[in-house]
Design an enzyme around this catalytic site. Structure first.
Site, PDB file in Angstrom:
ATOM      1  N   CYS A 225      34.159 -10.795 -35.672  1.00  0.00           N
ATOM      2  CA  CYS A 225      35.590 -11.098 -35.705  1.00  0.00           C
ATOM      3  C   CYS A 225      36.481  -9.860 -35.706  1.00  0.00           C
ATOM      4  O   CYS A 225      37.498  -9.836 -35.031  1.00  0.00           O
ATOM      5  CB  CYS A 225      35.914 -11.992 -36.893  1.00  0.00           C
ATOM      6  SG  CYS A 225      34.961 -11.635 -38.370  1.00  0.00           S
TER       7      CYS A 225
ATOM      8  N   CYS B 285      32.173 -13.657 -44.293  1.00  0.00           N
ATOM      9  CA  CYS B 285      33.572 -14.031 -44.075  1.00  0.00           C
ATOM     10  C   CYS B 285      33.805 -15.482 -44.476  1.00  0.00           C
ATOM     11  O   CYS B 285      34.808 -15.808 -45.121  1.00  0.00           O
ATOM     12  CB  CYS B 285      33.951 -13.810 -42.612  1.00  0.00           C
ATOM     13  SG  CYS B 285      35.647 -14.291 -42.230  1.00  0.00           S
TER      14      CYS B 285
END
Length: 372
Positions: free
Chosen positions: A199, A102
């Site tokens: 996340c 990410c």
């Protein structure tokens, strides 16, 4: 050039770290813009979209600080670059680290590119890390001052080009000081709890979440010499060194996952935290990235320290090129539960040199059946 002429776009999550990051930069006189990234459609089981709540906090903080704010949607990029990688790794029996991907592909690529299109000179995030800028223009990444919060492990894939455009304003202070500043300024996020877990999963149950995308295939749980100890609920739910969730009773030491056999859908387990099968001498890693590649002679090899998981103590290692695509990382002493799919991250003192993805694990020149 004064700070007021330098535009810094802050990636804001709705948490206290990015809130204080924006505040600090504003206080230092920069031209600050806040951007909220929506990377995942995260409606929870009650139908509440937590991203909406987070964005509302971003709006309130930006209004308190007095900076403009925008929201940008990177859901497609996130799915293509991070989530598909996450699923593919689990299909291979590995344990991926989506936070590393990410940072590499979303926060410091898609977001960085977007910020540059807004006329940004830099982007800033609330990561606990530091940037050291040399007079000749090149940069180094250092661990955050707060050892408990240092996040360089997750930033190990960032390049010189990316880091030269990055600021980490809270990397020089402790988390407790970040909270204190937020409370002193009356920021709405001052007492907001830190986000935990992956996340895009958030607070959801990991097994339930993963089973929505990958069908579970239960199979046998056996020792390395073939003794059947029970059933596993799907290889993807287990990682090397795992103790909990095995369901093996009886007397003596606890049991741990020591390996996986994808072809036969078998989970290998052994008894004892320090079982010999959990220890290895070296690993092979690919997809390596160094902040300053020219500083590291991979053909001759070099000594440094490494982490094989977040918040682990540093281990002395020797790093050398194995072939055009991979590194060999040899440990000064055997290391427990090295896990394919995770990151190995290299350090010289406080300087984070870079990192790679663990592929294979070896002991006495023989490959271990951690994932076969």
């Amino acid at each position: 050039m004064s700070n007021k002429d330098i535009r810094v776009v802050v990636g804001m999550s709705g948490g206290v770290d990015s809130s204080v990051t924006a505040h600090v930069l504003k206080e230092q006189g920069y031209d600050v813009i806040g951007i909220f990234m929506k990377n995942w459609d995260d409606t929870d089981e009650n139908g509440v979209c937590t991203a909406t709540e987070d964005y509302n906090d971003v709006i309130e903080v930006c209004n308190q600080i007095g900076i403009p704010y925008y929201a940008v949607n990177f859901e497609k990029e996130y799915w293509d670059k991070v989530f598909t990688y996450f699923l593919d790794e689990y299909k291979k029996g590995r344990t991926p680290n989506p936070d590393v991907m990410c940072n590499k592909e979303i926060k410091f690529k898609a977001f960085l590119d977007h910020a540059m299109n807004l006329g940004a000179d830099y982007v800033a995030t609330g990561h606990y890390a530091r940037i050291h800028r040399h007079e000749d223009g090149h940069v180094e990444m250092l661990r955050g001052v707060d050892n408990n919060k240092d996040q360089t492990y997750f930033l190990n894939q960032l390049s010189q080009q990316q880091l030269s455009k990055v600021m980490f304003p809270i990397g020089d202070i402790e988390k407790s000081e970040v909270r204190r500043i937020a409370e002193e300024q009356g920021l709405v996020t001052a007492k907001k709890k830190d986000s935990t877990g992956i996340c895009f999963i958030g607070e959801k149950n990991f097994k339930t979440f993963l089973s929505q995308y990958l069908p579970a295939q239960p199979g046998d749980m056996i020792t390395l010499d073939g003794k059947k100890m029970g059933k596993h609920s799907g290889l993807m739910y287990y990682t090397i060194g795992q103790r909990h969730g095995l369901g093996i009773g009886g007397d003596g030491d606890p049991w741990f996952v020591v390996g996986k056999n994808l072809k036969d859908n078998v989970l290998y387990v052994e008894q004892g935290f320090h079982h010999d099968a959990l220890y290895s001498d070296y690993l092979i890693a690919s997809d390596y990235s160094f902040v300053n590649p020219e500083d590291n002679d991979l053909d001759q090899g070099f000594e440094c320290t490494a982490k094989f998981r977040y918040r682990q103590k540093d281990t002395k290692v020797f790093v050398k090129r194995e072939n055009d695509h991979a590194l060999r990382v040899t440990f000064a002493e055997p290391v427990r539960a090295i896990t394919p799919g995770q990151a190995v991250v290299f350090y010289q003192g406080d300087v984070c040199l870079g990192g790679a993805t663990i592929d294979d694990v070896f002991k006495n020149e023989g490959q271990l059946n951690y994932v076969v």
